[in-house]
Motif scaffolding. Structure first.
Motif, PDB file in Angstrom:
ATOM      1  N   PHE A  91       0.860  -1.182   0.000  1.00  0.00           N
ATOM      2  CA  PHE A  91       0.000   0.000   0.000  1.00  0.00           C
ATOM      3  C   PHE A  91       0.893   1.227   0.000  1.00  0.00           C
ATOM      4  O   PHE A  91       1.669   1.450   0.927  1.00  0.00           O
ATOM      5  CB  PHE A  91      -0.884  -0.015   1.256  1.00  0.00           C
ATOM      6  CG  PHE A  91      -2.094   0.864   1.183  1.00  0.00           C
ATOM      7  CD1 PHE A  91      -3.304   0.382   0.713  1.00  0.00           C
ATOM      8  CD2 PHE A  91      -2.017   2.192   1.592  1.00  0.00           C
ATOM      9  CE1 PHE A  91      -4.423   1.203   0.659  1.00  0.00           C
ATOM     10  CE2 PHE A  91      -3.130   3.010   1.526  1.00  0.00           C
ATOM     11  CZ  PHE A  91      -4.345   2.518   1.061  1.00  0.00           C
ATOM     12  N   GLN A  92       0.826   2.022  -1.093  1.00  0.00           N
ATOM     13  CA  GLN A  92       1.659   3.223  -1.235  1.00  0.00           C
ATOM     14  C   GLN A  92       3.148   2.889  -1.054  1.00  0.00           C
ATOM     15  O   GLN A  92       3.908   3.613  -0.418  1.00  0.00           O
ATOM     16  CB  GLN A  92       1.220   4.295  -0.228  1.00  0.00           C
ATOM     17  CG  GLN A  92      -0.215   4.752  -0.456  1.00  0.00           C
ATOM     18  CD  GLN A  92      -0.777   5.564   0.694  1.00  0.00           C
ATOM     19  OE1 GLN A  92      -0.127   5.759   1.723  1.00  0.00           O
ATOM     20  NE2 GLN A  92      -1.997   6.041   0.537  1.00  0.00           N
ATOM     21  N   GLY A  93       3.539   1.733  -1.587  1.00  0.00           N
ATOM     22  CA  GLY A  93       4.926   1.304  -1.521  1.00  0.00           C
ATOM     23  C   GLY A  93       5.331   0.682  -0.197  1.00  0.00           C
ATOM     24  O   GLY A  93       6.499   0.314  -0.017  1.00  0.00           O
ATOM     25  N   ILE A  94       4.388   0.517   0.736  1.00  0.00           N
ATOM     26  CA  ILE A  94       4.663  -0.050   2.062  1.00  0.00           C
ATOM     27  C   ILE A  94       4.028  -1.438   2.146  1.00  0.00           C
ATOM     28  O   ILE A  94       2.835  -1.599   1.853  1.00  0.00           O
ATOM     29  CB  ILE A  94       4.111   0.838   3.191  1.00  0.00           C
ATOM     30  CG1 ILE A  94       4.681   2.264   3.077  1.00  0.00           C
ATOM     31  CG2 ILE A  94       4.413   0.231   4.559  1.00  0.00           C
ATOM     32  CD1 ILE A  94       6.160   2.368   3.261  1.00  0.00           C
ATOM     33  N   LYS A  95       4.803  -2.414   2.545  1.00  0.00           N
ATOM     34  CA  LYS A  95       4.277  -3.774   2.705  1.00  0.00           C
ATOM     35  C   LYS A  95       3.517  -3.878   4.034  1.00  0.00           C
ATOM     36  O   LYS A  95       4.065  -3.592   5.096  1.00  0.00           O
ATOM     37  CB  LYS A  95       5.419  -4.783   2.675  1.00  0.00           C
ATOM     38  CG  LYS A  95       4.997  -6.238   2.874  1.00  0.00           C
ATOM     39  CD  LYS A  95       4.204  -6.747   1.676  1.00  0.00           C
ATOM     40  CE  LYS A  95       3.840  -8.218   1.810  1.00  0.00           C
ATOM     41  NZ  LYS A  95       5.021  -9.104   1.756  1.00  0.00           N
ATOM     42  N   ILE A  96       2.249  -4.285   3.952  1.00  0.00           N
ATOM     43  CA  ILE A  96       1.429  -4.510   5.149  1.00  0.00           C
ATOM     44  C   ILE A  96       1.634  -5.956   5.577  1.00  0.00           C
ATOM     45  O   ILE A  96       1.303  -6.878   4.823  1.00  0.00           O
ATOM     46  CB  ILE A  96      -0.066  -4.244   4.877  1.00  0.00           C
ATOM     47  CG1 ILE A  96      -0.266  -2.872   4.199  1.00  0.00           C
ATOM     48  CG2 ILE A  96      -0.849  -4.337   6.174  1.00  0.00           C
ATOM     49  CD1 ILE A  96       0.186  -1.698   5.017  1.00  0.00           C
ATOM     50  N   THR A  97       2.193  -6.167   6.746  1.00  0.00           N
ATOM     51  CA  THR A  97       2.513  -7.524   7.182  1.00  0.00           C
ATOM     52  C   THR A  97       1.353  -8.136   7.959  1.00  0.00           C
ATOM     53  O   THR A  97       0.463  -7.441   8.439  1.00  0.00           O
ATOM     54  CB  THR A  97       3.760  -7.516   8.077  1.00  0.00           C
ATOM     55  OG1 THR A  97       3.449  -6.846   9.315  1.00  0.00           O
ATOM     56  CG2 THR A  97       4.916  -6.803   7.400  1.00  0.00           C
ATOM     57  N   LYS A  98       1.396  -9.452   8.089  1.00  0.00           N
ATOM     58  CA  LYS A  98       0.403 -10.142   8.910  1.00  0.00           C
ATOM     59  C   LYS A  98       0.482  -9.673  10.360  1.00  0.00           C
ATOM     60  O   LYS A  98      -0.527  -9.587  11.058  1.00  0.00           O
ATOM     61  CB  LYS A  98       0.625 -11.657   8.827  1.00  0.00           C
ATOM     62  CG  LYS A  98       0.259 -12.264   7.483  1.00  0.00           C
ATOM     63  CD  LYS A  98       0.424 -13.783   7.507  1.00  0.00           C
ATOM     64  CE  LYS A  98       0.012 -14.400   6.172  1.00  0.00           C
ATOM     65  NZ  LYS A  98       0.173 -15.887   6.184  1.00  0.00           N
ATOM     66  N   LYS A  99       1.709  -9.371  10.809  1.00  0.00           N
ATOM     67  CA  LYS A  99       1.889  -8.895  12.182  1.00  0.00           C
ATOM     68  C   LYS A  99       1.194  -7.553  12.383  1.00  0.00           C
ATOM     69  O   LYS A  99       0.586  -7.313  13.437  1.00  0.00           O
ATOM     70  CB  LYS A  99       3.380  -8.777  12.508  1.00  0.00           C
ATOM     71  CG  LYS A  99       3.664  -8.457  13.964  1.00  0.00           C
ATOM     72  CD  LYS A  99       5.153  -8.461  14.247  1.00  0.00           C
ATOM     73  CE  LYS A  99       5.419  -8.165  15.723  1.00  0.00           C
ATOM     74  NZ  LYS A  99       6.863  -8.128  16.029  1.00  0.00           N
TER      75      LYS A  99
END
Length: 441
Positions: free
Chosen positions: A32-40
């Motif tokens: 999202f917007q170049g940021i990885k959204i992690t499961k954590k």
């Protein structure tokens, strides 16, 4: 304090910030917007929801769990996971206004009308030049308040201390003297007052500066806070802010401390419009946009109509008649009531609705509510001109007027009059819009 200073340094190293709008969704493993959204990240947000749901208010009002993700609701502000993801939530009008910077500026302007965090020393000129996320704007507002304190001087007061001294100073504490100096007769365990800057007020400000220094990612904010901390060299950090706040005593000559301490309370105790407990998030500062919109319009309405009485959340009347105590459960509470000083003048009721109207227009419930205001105020012999449903500007539904007809004494008259009107929040003529809103009766 939700973060220890060592924890904030860890979070500071992980500058992952995304910007969403009300009701947007984010999912685990999405970029999202170049940021990885992690499961954590998602798990921490869901844990936060679960923890808050055990409190008196439900976190699901502010953030809702969905399959493999979370959805923002009608709350705007900023929150940060302990894994370092900062989520900036902007007002939903950002969907129709592509300039995020202008949306942030509008939100801060609106937020300033809410008494709890009135950033009175943070001018609009600063807002327009600071291209910062909301959190950094909040921090900058606190820095501005601290700067004002430093220019006027730190508060000094008598601080009660206990110490084992080589000379008798103040009052001798016999029990501690026996405990500590039974062998060494050359010392005196005493209690005395010293005039110092190390009072609760300065401790809270230093603690907030130290805390935010680890939270902020903005170089300018960091530099200013480091410079300010130099002035607090003789002040201790408090690790029990709840107790320190109870010791705060602001007299008239130190009234300029009030705003900085309000900000300190927001950051250290998480006291915004909503106060969250739990350990799954680093922090959450979230504000309900319906209340912010209402406060902003009421504030502007008072400025636009200085010759009229503009009342907010009036509670004069009830939905039902009778002496039954249960009727108090159905007290009418319109957002804004506009009256003239002359009783003969007609009354205008305005209810603000933080909704972007679609082609199908206002909800039945909103129209029923306005009809109840009109009929009940008229029942109490108020001369009502109209009631207004006021929304942020929308291109999907035209402004309109709903009328009901009243046939009495063999004469057909206009009964209830309900208007659906808009305000352009980005316009420089907002007060003119509100004047026209009242004038066009």
């Amino acid at each position: 304090m939700l973060l220890t200073l060592s924890t904030t340094r860890l979070v500071h190293q992980m500058n992952r910030t995304i910007t969403i709008a009300e009701y947007d969704r984010i999912y685990a493993n999405d970029t999202f917007q170049g940021i990885k959204i992690t499961k954590k990240d998602i798990q921490e947000l869901k844990d936060f929801i679960d923890e808050s749901n055990s409190e008196s208010s439900s976190m699901s009002d502010y953030l809702r769990p969905i399959r493999n993700g979370v959805q923002a609701n009608q709350y705007v502000g900023v929150l940060q996971t302990k894994s370092g993801l900062t989520i900036e939530i902007l007002p939903k009008i950002s969907r129709t206004h592509p300039n995020d910077e202008q949306v942030r500026e509008l939100f801060i302007r609106m937020l300033r009308t809410a008494k709890r965090i009135d950033g009175k020393n943070f001018g609009q000129a600063n807002l327009s030049t600071h291209k910062k996320p909301i959190l950094e704007l909040f921090i900058a507002m606190f820095i501005a308040e601290v700067d004002s304190i430093l220019k006027r001087g730190l508060k000094s007061s008598y601080i009660t201390k206990q110490s084992n001294e080589t000379f008798l100073k103040g009052k001798l504490l016999l029990q501690q003297q026996i405990q500590h100096n039974a062998i060494n007769k050359a010392k005196f365990y005493t209690e005395f007052d010293e005039f110092e800057v190390d009072g609760a007020e300065n401790q809270l400000i230093k603690t907030t500066l130290s805390y935010l220094l680890g939270v902020s990612h903005d170089p300018r904010n960091q530099r200013l806070m480091r410079e300010q901390l130099v002035y607090f060299e003789k002040v201790q950090v408090t690790f029990q802010p709840q107790i320190a706040f109870q010791k705060v005593s602001i007299k008239r000559q130190f009234h300029y401390y009030e705003q900085a301490l309000k900000w300190a309370e927001i950051f250290l105790k998480q006291k915004s419009f909503t106060s969250f407990k739990g350990s799954s998030l680093a922090f959450a500062l979230l504000f309900p946009m319906d209340k912010i919109f209402e406060a902003y319009i009421a504030n502007k309405m008072k400025k636009a109509l200085p010759h009229l009485k503009v009342e907010t959340q009036e509670q004069r009347y009830f939905l039902f008649d009778g002496d039954d105590k249960s009727k108090s459960s159905y007290r009418l509470r319109p957002d804004i009531v506009i009256r003239s000083a002359l009783e003969s003048e007609q009354v205008v009721i305005v209810d603000t609705k933080w909704k972007l109207l679609k082609a199908d227009g206002p909800s039945q419930g909103d129209l029923y509510q306005m009809y109840a205001y009109f009929t009940r105020y008229s029942h109490y012999s108020e001369s009502l001109a109209k009631v207004i449903l006021l929304y942020p500007k929308s291109d999907d539904y035209k402004e309109t007027t709903f009328k009901s007809l009243d046939f009495s004494n063999n004469e057909l008259k206009i009964g209830a009059k309900i208007e659906v009107r808009y305000v352009d929040l980005f316009s420089q003529t907002l007060e003119d819009q509100l004047q026209n809103l009242h004038a066009n009766k």
